[in-house]
Design a protein around this motif. Structure first.
Motif, short mmCIF file in Angstrom:
data_model
loop_
_atom_site.label_atom_id
_atom_site.label_comp_id
_atom_site.label_asym_id
_atom_site.label_seq_id
_atom_site.Cartn_x
_atom_site.Cartn_y
_atom_site.Cartn_z
N PHE A 262 132.97 85.12 106.06
CA PHE A 262 134.69 84.59 106.51
C PHE A 262 134.58 83.71 105.51
O PHE A 262 136.32 83.64 105.76
CB PHE A 262 134.74 84.39 107.82
N ALA A 263 133.80 83.05 104.28
CA ALA A 263 134.43 82.23 103.72
C ALA A 263 133.76 82.17 102.07
O ALA A 263 132.77 81.90 101.86
CB ALA A 263 133.84 80.94 104.48
N ASP A 264 135.12 82.49 101.50
CA ASP A 264 135.23 82.35 99.71
C ASP A 264 134.99 81.23 99.63
O ASP A 264 135.46 80.21 99.95
CB ASP A 264 135.85 83.09 99.40
N PRO A 265 133.06 80.33 99.09
CA PRO A 265 132.68 79.16 98.32
C PRO A 265 134.26 78.48 97.77
O PRO A 265 134.18 77.05 97.24
CB PRO A 265 131.59 79.12 98.01
N ARG A 266 135.20 79.66 96.84
CA ARG A 266 135.79 78.78 95.96
C ARG A 266 137.28 78.37 96.99
O ARG A 266 138.11 77.56 96.07
CB ARG A 266 136.14 79.80 94.79
N ILE A 267 137.81 79.35 98.03
CA ILE A 267 138.48 78.76 98.69
C ILE A 267 138.66 77.60 100.15
O ILE A 267 139.32 77.24 99.96
CB ILE A 267 139.53 79.87 99.07
N HIS A 268 137.06 77.68 100.60
CA HIS A 268 137.13 77.12 102.14
C HIS A 268 135.57 76.52 101.62
O HIS A 268 134.65 76.85 102.32
CB HIS A 268 136.59 78.34 102.73
N PRO A 269 135.82 75.59 100.80
CA PRO A 269 134.57 74.75 100.45
C PRO A 269 133.91 74.25 101.58
O PRO A 269 133.47 73.67 101.63
CB PRO A 269 134.99 74.31 99.44
N ARG A 270 135.01 73.85 102.62
CA ARG A 270 134.72 72.84 104.26
C ARG A 270 133.59 73.46 104.59
O ARG A 270 132.83 73.42 105.76
CB ARG A 270 135.66 72.60 105.14
N TYR A 271 133.65 75.24 105.00
CA TYR A 271 132.53 75.17 105.41
C TYR A 271 130.78 75.50 105.15
O TYR A 271 130.28 75.26 105.31
CB TYR A 271 132.67 76.98 105.33
N TRP A 272 131.53 75.23 103.35
CA TRP A 272 129.25 75.32 103.33
C TRP A 272 129.03 73.74 103.14
O TRP A 272 128.05 73.93 102.94
CB TRP A 272 130.00 75.76 102.03
N ASP A 273 129.58 73.66 103.25
CA ASP A 273 129.70 72.04 103.05
C ASP A 273 128.97 71.36 104.33
O ASP A 273 128.49 70.48 104.06
CB ASP A 273 131.21 70.53 102.65
N LYS A 274 129.39 71.87 105.62
CA LYS A 274 128.94 72.21 106.50
C LYS A 274 127.37 72.17 106.56
O LYS A 274 126.60 71.83 107.53
CB LYS A 274 130.09 71.79 108.24
N TRP A 275 127.57 73.17 106.51
CA TRP A 275 126.22 74.45 106.46
C TRP A 275 125.13 73.42 105.13
O TRP A 275 124.45 73.66 106.11
CB TRP A 275 126.16 75.52 105.50
N HIS A 276 125.53 72.84 104.13
CA HIS A 276 125.64 72.34 103.93
C HIS A 276 124.25 70.75 104.51
O HIS A 276 123.13 70.25 104.08
CB HIS A 276 126.27 71.54 102.09
N GLU A 277 125.24 70.08 104.76
CA GLU A 277 125.14 68.79 105.60
C GLU A 277 124.19 69.46 106.75
O GLU A 277 123.04 68.84 107.11
CB GLU A 277 126.29 68.20 106.19
N PHE A 278 124.14 70.56 107.58
CA PHE A 278 122.88 70.89 108.37
C PHE A 278 121.79 71.56 107.97
O PHE A 278 120.86 70.78 108.36
CB PHE A 278 123.88 72.42 108.90
N GLU A 279 121.46 71.82 106.26
CA GLU A 279 120.37 72.55 106.05
C GLU A 279 119.82 70.99 105.98
O GLU A 279 118.50 70.93 105.93
CB GLU A 279 120.79 73.25 105.01
N VAL A 280 120.57 70.03 104.61
CA VAL A 280 120.51 68.87 104.74
C VAL A 280 119.18 68.08 105.85
O VAL A 280 118.13 67.82 105.55
CB VAL A 280 121.45 67.77 104.00
N LEU A 281 119.59 67.83 106.63
CA LEU A 281 119.40 67.41 108.22
C LEU A 281 118.34 68.39 109.00
O LEU A 281 117.19 67.32 109.25
CB LEU A 281 120.56 67.54 108.94
N ASN A 282 118.38 69.36 109.02
CA ASN A 282 117.51 70.61 110.00
C ASN A 282 117.08 71.43 109.10
O ASN A 282 115.97 72.23 109.61
CB ASN A 282 118.41 71.05 110.45
N GLY A 283 116.54 71.73 107.74
CA GLY A 283 116.22 72.70 107.43
C GLY A 283 115.09 72.34 106.45
O GLY A 283 114.39 71.46 105.73
#
Length: 816
Positions: free
Chosen positions: A709-730
């Motif tokens: 549901f999140a286009d990276p070019r229009i909704h970067p917030r979603y991917w930033d949150k996921w990125h933070e999640f992977e940095v901490l837990n992935g």
């Protein structure tokens, strides 16, 4: 210059014939009446002196008297020979040529070209009478079809001659071409024959089938006539007096202008001014004032009034200026008569200026006698003149047709009339006026209602409270069971008045202020019986009962209200009713029944506040399980725009009541029913919740699910949150998987036309700031890596770089 004597041509034969001419002479002896030898002879002599050419032409014309060609060549030769000659100085030579034309026309009188040449030649000479007679002979000799070649010359000659000759010529021309009468009028005007020009204008206007060749309308012709009559009034009058027989059908200028006033209603202002100017021109100043007065008191438009009044004022000023100039010339000499006249003129002028507002008001009332606003203005113009104020009110009431009073409100006229007597302390007369006004068939029932309200307010100002109540009781009286439609225009306002909610509202407020509770309740009950109650009426009635401790009665009023009205009005009544019922702490089962009744027919857009109120009831006085059921029902009953917020509220309440793990099923249901935009934000909340519970794999699955549901070019917030999640837990593998999913989603949206349009719109907005943490670096978007890269350590690094790290820097702080 050489002269040619035709009488001595025989004696000069031997002298004028040379040896070179002999062959031509021999041909003429053999064929004297043949054109060819003569033409050869003429051509042979074309370079010879003029007298030799004349000699040959004269002989040719004698032998070939009806040859147009010979005569034409001969006359052209003689005319050309005199082109540069002064006709006054060499008059004899011109006479000789005239005689040649006369001899030619005796033989060729039907040749228009010869006549035209002859007439043009005569016009160069100072022979007016001879030229005029020649024109007349030409018109008589030529057929009618050839006259159009003569008349232009004749008219030019007439214009050059001017005077009575030109007028006579044009009169004859009009018999040939009557449609050119406008040119004749122009000629008469230029020659100062103004009386004759005016007579021609009148004949034009009296000819219904006349069509102007210049495209002038009948009004334009009339305007030219009136301008002529006004500007040359004295000349025309004097001419008619001196020549009464010349114009037996003499005309009356004033009568003519007045007929134009009646005929051209849209130009009355200008025509009235013209009539006054005519009077001024002939020295009839009093007649001019009468014309101005008649004009300003009869015109129907403000434009005409302004034109006449300004001219009137200018005329009076000019008269005053003239009298003042005479006074200055007297240089101190006393002249009581002149001074008195000047004082009278000044007073008259001041009176005229004072009358202007009244005269203008008269114009507007003549336009529309039913204009209530203008009648009120007229009352205001009289100021403190009580007699005129009463007369104006009386005239207005008698004049206005109530059904046609479209400008302003007629009831205000009656009300102000009554207030005038009220201000004078005459309440009896004011009541009489109100009683008469109550019988008027107003344009609408609301006006009659306003009249009664004003009547009652007058009694209140006089502290006659009982009389005010009686007036309203009389106004609202009607049949016990009334099926009258308040908006039925076929009925009179008096028949519909008892259905006026405006009247009942004032009545109930009045009784509530000065009467008893029982009287007020009866009025409210009567309003319900007539089925004219409004939501405000219901609220006011309920509040009245509540203030007097009749709580159950007030609840019954709300119940009657929700039965009368449907949504959205019923929503406001239910909201008030349920709030007050909860405040009174009614039986829980009764309250539940009320909420179920309210929600039974409630549209989705109004359901959210009622469900929240219902849930609050269960939380405070019922069971938590029931409250959760209410909130659960609300998630499917509210509108789409409220559903996401309702789910969040339900999740929060569930977490507070049963704990965070119990919200999983609610999150899952929400993701199945909400639109994409709401699912994206809800996935963020859901994943963060699982992360707090330590369910990393479940959280990652949610991130993967929400990525669609999140286009990276229009909704970067979603991917930033996921990125933070992977940095901490992935791990490296999970991070690479996130980047792969990100590229796949971006590629998917790039092929969707709708998302391309959304992306274009998003680019016009300010870019969102990318959040950073202590363990992240700035990610720079790079083009997707081709899918044919061979897996390996080197390619893994390239893959990570392609996912967004600039300068080949990996922002992972973990052990592999």
């Amino acid at each position: 210059m050489p002269s040619v004597d035709h009488s001595s041509t025989k004696r000069l034969d031997l002298y004028l014939i040379s040896e070179a001419d002999l062959p031509y002479e021999h041909d003429l002896l053999r064929y004297p009446h043949t054109l060819a030898p003569w033409m050869r002879y003429i051509e042979h002599k074309s370079e010879s002196p003029i007298h030799e050419q004349v000699f040959v032409y004269e002989r040719a014309c004698r032998d070939l008297g009806r040859s147009y060609k010979v005569w034409k060549l001969y006359l052209d030769l003689r005319v050309k020979h005199l082109d540069a000659i002064n006709p006054a100085k060499y008059e004899d030579e011109f006479v000789k040529v005239n005689e040649c034309f006369e001899r030619a026309l005796m033989m060729l009188s039907k040749m228009p070209r010869l006549w035209i040449d002859y007439l043009q030649f005569l016009m160069k000479q100072c022979r007016v009478t001879e030229t005029r007679r020649a024109f007349d002979r030409a018109l008589r000799a030529l057929p009618l079809s050839q006259h159009e070649r003569i008349w232009p010359l004749y008219l030019n000659f007439a214009k050059s001659v001017k005077g009575s000759t030109a007028v006579c010529v044009y009169k004859r021309y009009l018999q040939y071409k009557p449609q050119d009468i406008e040119d004749y009028i122009d000629l008469l005007t230029s020659l100062d024959f103004h009386a004759e020009a005016a007579q021609q204008y009148i004949e034009l206007l009296n000819a219904p089938k006349f069509v102007s060749k210049n495209g002038k309308s009948q009004f334009q012709i009339w305007t030219e006539l009136t301008d002529l009559l006004v500007h040359y009034a004295r000349d025309i009058r004097d001419y008619l007096k001196q020549h009464p027989a010349t114009h037996p059908n003499s005309f009356d200028t004033e009568k003519i202008i007045r007929s134009g006033i009646d005929k051209f209603s849209d130009q009355r202002g200008k025509l009235w001014v013209n009539l006054a100017m005519y009077k001024i021109a002939i020295g009839d100043f009093e007649g001019a004032r009468d014309a101005f007065e008649e004009g300003v008191t009869t015109v129907m438009t403000v434009r005409d009034f302004t034109l006449i009044f300004d001219s009137y004022a200018e005329f009076e000023e000019s008269v005053i200026s003239s009298l003042m100039g005479d006074a200055e010339k007297r240089e101190g000499e006393m002249d009581d008569e002149k001074d008195a006249e000047l004082d009278i003129r000044m007073m008259r002028f001041e009176h005229l200026m004072d009358r202007r507002p009244f005269l203008l008001n008269d114009v507007l009332l003549r336009q529309n006698p039913n204009n209530v606003v203008e009648w009120e203005k007229r009352v205001g113009l009289w100021g403190n003149n009580a007699e005129q104020v009463v007369k104006t009110y009386t005239d207005a009431i008698a004049t206005i047709n109530p059904k046609k009073a479209a400008v302003g409100h007629l009831y205000k006229l009656w009300t102000n009339f009554a207030k005038f007597y009220e201000g004078a302390g005459d309440l009896r007369q004011a009541r009489v006026i109100f009683e008469r006004g109550a019988k008027v068939p107003f344009k609408s029932a609301n006006e009659l209602a306003d009249l009664y309200i004003e009547w009652a307010e007058m009694e209140l100002r006089s502290e006659n409270f009982d009389r005010a109540v009686d007036i309203m009781a009389k106004a609202t009286s009607g049949p016990q069971r009334s099926n009258v439609d308040f908006f039925n225009e076929d009925l009179t306002p008096q028949q519909r008045l008892h259905k006026s909610m405006k009247l009942w509202s004032f009545y109930v407020d009045l009784v509530e202020s000065v009467g008893t509770l029982e009287q007020t309740r009866k009025i409210y009950d009567r309003i319900f019986e007539l089925k004219i109650a409004t939501p405000l009426t219901i609220v006011n009635y309920a509040n009245l009962l509540e203030e007097n401790k009749f709580f159950e009665e007030s609840f019954k009023v709300y119940e009657r209200g929700v039965e009368l009205f449907s949504y959205p009005v019923a929503f406001e009544l239910w909201n008030l009713y349920l709030t007050k019922a909860m405040h009174r702490k009614l039986n829980i089962e009764r309250l539940r029944d009320l909420f179920e009744q309210a929600l039974e027919k409630c549209p989705p857009e109004f359901a959210k506040p009622l469900y929240l109120l219902y849930g609050e009831l269960e939380e405070t006085r019922g069971l938590a399980r029931n409250a959760m059921q209410v909130y659960d029902r609300a998630t499917t009953a509210v509108s789409d725009k409220d559903r996401a917020n309702m789910y969040r509220f339900f999740i929060k309440k569930t977490a507070d009541t049963y704990g965070i793990p119990a919200t999983r099923t609610i999150y899952e249901r929400a993701l199945e029913s909400l639109p994409d935009g709401d699912c994206r934000e809800l996935c963020i909340d859901f994943a963060e919740m699982e992360q707090k519970l330590g369910e990393i794999d479940r959280a990652r699955g949610i991130w993967v699910h929400g990525s669609q549901f999140a286009d990276p070019r229009i909704h970067p917030r979603y991917w930033d949150k996921w990125h933070e999640f992977e940095v901490l837990n992935g791990s490296e593998e999970t991070f690479k998987e996130m980047l792969r999913i990100k590229r796949a989603v971006q590629a998917q949206y790039s092929t969707d036309v709708n998302f391309i349009a959304a992306e274009t719109a998003a680019k016009t907005k300010a870019p969102e700031k990318v959040p950073q943490t202590e363990k992240t670096a700035v990610i720079t978007e790079q083009p997707p890596v081709p899918s044919d890269i061979i897996p390996g350590a080197e390619n893994e690094q390239n893959d990570i770089l392609a996912g967004g790290y600039g300068d080949g820097e990996i922002a992972l702080d973990m052990d592999y």
